[in-house]
Motif scaffolding. Structure first.
Motif, short mmCIF file in Angstrom:
data_model
loop_
_atom_site.label_atom_id
_atom_site.label_comp_id
_atom_site.label_asym_id
_atom_site.label_seq_id
_atom_site.Cartn_x
_atom_site.Cartn_y
_atom_site.Cartn_z
N ALA A 299 23.72 -6.08 -13.82
CA ALA A 299 23.09 -5.96 -12.50
C ALA A 299 22.29 -7.22 -12.19
CB ALA A 299 22.20 -4.73 -12.41
N VAL A 300 22.16 -7.48 -10.92
CA VAL A 300 21.39 -8.63 -10.43
C VAL A 300 20.32 -8.13 -9.46
CG1 VAL A 300 21.50 -10.64 -8.90
CG2 VAL A 300 23.20 -10.36 -10.71
N PHE A 301 19.07 -8.55 -9.69
CA PHE A 301 17.99 -8.28 -8.74
C PHE A 301 17.70 -9.60 -8.03
CE2 PHE A 301 13.85 -5.72 -8.11
CZ PHE A 301 13.54 -6.39 -6.94
N ALA A 302 18.17 -9.71 -6.79
CA ALA A 302 17.94 -10.91 -5.98
C ALA A 302 16.70 -10.70 -5.14
CB ALA A 302 19.14 -11.20 -5.09
N ILE A 303 15.81 -11.65 -5.16
CA ILE A 303 14.51 -11.46 -4.51
C ILE A 303 14.61 -11.43 -2.99
CG2 ILE A 303 13.78 -13.86 -4.25
CD1 ILE A 303 11.07 -12.98 -5.43
N GLU A 304 15.72 -11.93 -2.43
CA GLU A 304 15.92 -11.90 -0.98
C GLU A 304 17.40 -11.85 -0.66
OE1 GLU A 304 15.78 -16.43 0.46
OE2 GLU A 304 13.91 -15.79 -0.50
N THR A 388 25.68 -1.28 -5.33
CA THR A 388 25.18 -0.77 -6.62
C THR A 388 25.99 0.44 -7.07
OG1 THR A 388 23.48 0.44 -5.35
CG2 THR A 388 22.79 -1.60 -6.44
N GLY A 389 26.15 0.53 -8.38
CA GLY A 389 26.85 1.66 -8.98
C GLY A 389 26.42 1.79 -10.42
N GLU A 390 26.99 2.74 -11.11
CA GLU A 390 26.61 2.96 -12.51
C GLU A 390 26.99 1.75 -13.35
OE1 GLU A 390 28.12 6.58 -14.04
OE2 GLU A 390 27.02 7.83 -12.60
N ALA A 391 26.17 1.52 -14.37
CA ALA A 391 26.41 0.36 -15.24
C ALA A 391 27.72 0.53 -15.99
CB ALA A 391 25.25 0.22 -16.22
N PRO A 392 28.54 -0.51 -16.01
CA PRO A 392 29.80 -0.42 -16.76
C PRO A 392 29.53 -0.53 -18.26
CG PRO A 392 29.53 -2.63 -15.88
CD PRO A 392 28.39 -1.82 -15.33
#
Length: 395
Positions: A299-304, A388-392
């Motif tokens: 997963a990636v959390f992009a700040i903007e 977003t979805g469940e982690a593979p």
């Protein structure tokens, strides 16, 4: 005595001159006196100076200032303590009904930039609030360049604005003009972020809580190896607060923060860089290399939003799919009915409310009804999108 007179501030000199003109009946009861702009032009001073002189006259009940109409000489028999509306009711019916007044409240806005993903709603809220409060909004963009921000503030002050709203440029230092405004207790509100060590009012999102909520959502989907993507966070409170929320979420769940998965040197989305295709391409390639080197990332959390677009491009160029291979979450995402934008899962900031509160807070500071160092934070809302979805399961 001559030296005493010459050393007086200009606003006092203007005050005394107009006061004598009123007492000598040069201006009759109910007659309009020169506006802030007219006095500023006559004495070659700023409108801040002429405004202060008029405020002194109003404080001594020599005049009443009526928004949208002007300043008028009061009858000396008007009772002390009467409200503006009560004082205005004592004026002749014809007072202020003809001619143009230059005393309308004007608020300056200096903003880095704006677009569909963030900023347009902010300006919409300010513009609507300015209409509701019978004042005017003047906008200047700084494009994130501190020098542009400083010059814009100087020009708006010279124009005679009654208050300022500033969306500070990203960077390590706030400009000197903001500090001068704080020291002078000029009606000033910062939006989107606050400046550490500067006692200025600010309206922003509760970025710590919002980032924590977003991270917890990824945890609930089974993600543990999350890349955090942002521009350099140097002394930019919104970025720092989102990092803090991300770390807090890990601590509360007992999950170790792996900073090796972070990328904190993305420059292409900064206001003075994102129009450069070379910068964008450089950042996309940087992210592609990072994802190759860290195959554990799910997963990636992009700040903007714009950084989320960079991540999307990098993931797709690597032949992977969102969210089947990697999920993406970010702050803000334009509605999909505007140009068919991709619907990221995101934390939606309450831009219009932020803009409305900024206008109203400036006006309250101007009237002495609010502290100049209040910090107001607003909740953001988690909006589930396509990304977003469940982690593979990584083998």
């Amino acid at each position: 005595m001559a030296n005493d007179a010459s050393s007086k501030p200009m606003y006092e000199k203007i005050f005394e001159t107009v006061k004598n003109q009123i007492l000598s009946k040069e201006y009759e009861v109910g007659e309009r006196i020169p506006s802030e702009k007219e006095l500023a032009d006559e004495y070659n001073v700023s409108r801040i100076t002429s405004k202060k002189a008029l405020e002194l006259l109003a404080g001594e009940k020599l005049i009443v200032r009526i928004p949208g109409r002007g300043s008028f000489v009061l009858d000396s028999s008007v009772k002390t303590g009467a409200s503006d509306s009560e004082q205005a009711s004592q004026l002749p019916r014809s007072a202020g009904r003809t001619g143009h007044s230059n005393d309308c409240t004007t608020i300056g806005l200096v903003i880095t930039d704006f677009g569909n993903s963030y900023g347009t709603g902010l300006i919409y809220g300010m513009e609507q609030a300015s209409r509701d409060n019978d004042c005017f909004l003047v906008l200047r963009r700084s494009f994130g360049v501190p020098d542009n921000e400083e010059i814009s503030i100087q020009k708006l002050l010279k124009m005679g604005v009654d208050g300022l709203i500033v969306f500070p440029a990203q960077g390590e230092y706030f400009n000197e003009e903001i500090l001068k405004l704080v020291i002078a207790k000029f009606p000033l509100v910062l939006v989107d972020r606050h400046l550490k060590g500067v006692a200025a009012a600010s309206i922003s999102t509760d970025n710590v809580t919002a980032a924590r909520v977003a991270t917890e959502y990824l945890f609930a989907l089974g993600h543990r190896h999350i890349a955090f993507l942002c521009p350099p966070p140097t002394d930019t409170s919104a970025v720092e607060d989102r990092i803090e929320g991300f770390i807090q979420a890990h601590a509360e769940k007992g999950i170790m923060v792996d900073k090796e998965l972070w990328v904190t040197d993305l420059f292409s989305t900064l206001p003075d860089s994102f129009r450069n295709d070379d910068n964008v391409e450089r950042d996309v390639n940087r992210l592609m290399a990072h994802l190759r080197q860290n195959p554990s990332i799910t997963a990636v959390f992009a700040i903007e939003y714009n950084i989320a677009l960079l991540a999307k491009a990098a993931i797709e160029r690597l032949g992977m799919r969102i969210p089947q291979h990697i999920s993406v979450i970010c702050f803000d995402s334009p509605p999909t009915d505007l140009g068919g934008a991709y619907a990221f899962t995101h934390m939606r900031q309450n831009e219009e409310e932020m803009g409305r509160l900024a206008i109203e807070h400036v006006l309250r500071i101007k009237e002495g009804q609010a502290a100049t160092n209040n910090r107001v934070t607003l909740d953001a809302k988690l909006v589930i999108g396509q990304s977003t979805g469940e982690a593979p399961i990584r083998t």
